[in-house]
Design a protein around this motif. Structure first.
Motif: not given
Length: 183
Positions: A51-60
């Motif tokens: 599934x393509x996503x239009x947001x970036x994951x970020x490390x928390x």
């Protein structure tokens, strides 16, 4: 009558036939025809599985908000929201804010009174607490007791606890064949 149809009313638009039928279907076909043929034209930034996503994951920074796994699983949702709001956990925050919240959570983890006040479902017992008081044990005051003195006193204490249990166990619904075991 008030509900009568007036030709030419509503700016000359016929509300009964405007935008229905064939014309609406053709508009939909045009819209679908304008969509890109493949995913590469969507300009997505990440894939989750296929599934393509239009947001970036970020490390928390990992934060347990001062609760153990058992406390999180046993507490009710409204209590967890009161302890740490879901709105606060889901919003985008800078690393400094995350670190500040982590320090605060570690400090709150040691505040047992606050935990008991907010997370009431963890401290409420489902069975009644029964307190039985036995006869006092006579103890000689010794300034520096030996290991044998402590062992003998401990054995007397365990004997008295066992006797108290045996005396009252059937009164409180414990089967007669059950024995008290110390570990």
């Amino acid at each position: 009558m008030d509900a009568d149809y007036v030709p030419g009313g509503h700016g000359g638009q016929n509300l009964d036939t405007e935008g229905t039928g064939t014309r609406r279907r053709k508009d939909k076909r045009r819209k679908y025809a304008e969509l890109p043929a493949d995913d590469s034209e969507l300009h997505f930034e990440s894939l989750v599985g296929d599934l393509p996503c239009r947001f970036r994951y970020r490390e928390v920074i990992a934060n347990d908000f001062g609760l153990s796994t058992d406390e999180i699983l046993m507490a009710e949702d409204r209590e967890l929201n009161q302890w740490s709001s879901l709105k606060k956990t889901c919003m985008y925050r800078s690393e400094e804010e995350e670190l500040r919240d982590l320090r605060l959570a570690r400090k709150r983890a040691h505040d047992w009174r606050r935990k008991q006040r907010i997370l009431k479902s963890l401290t409420q017992s489902t069975c009644p607490n029964i307190l039985l008081v036995g006869e006092p044990i006579a103890v000689e005051l010794t300034p520096s007791p030996s290991a044998d003195d402590i062992t003998r006193l401990h054995e007397r204490y365990l004997e008295r606890l066992t006797a108290l249990f045996e005396k009252h166990k059937e009164t409180y619904g414990v089967p007669a064949d059950k024995q008290l075991t110390f570990f």
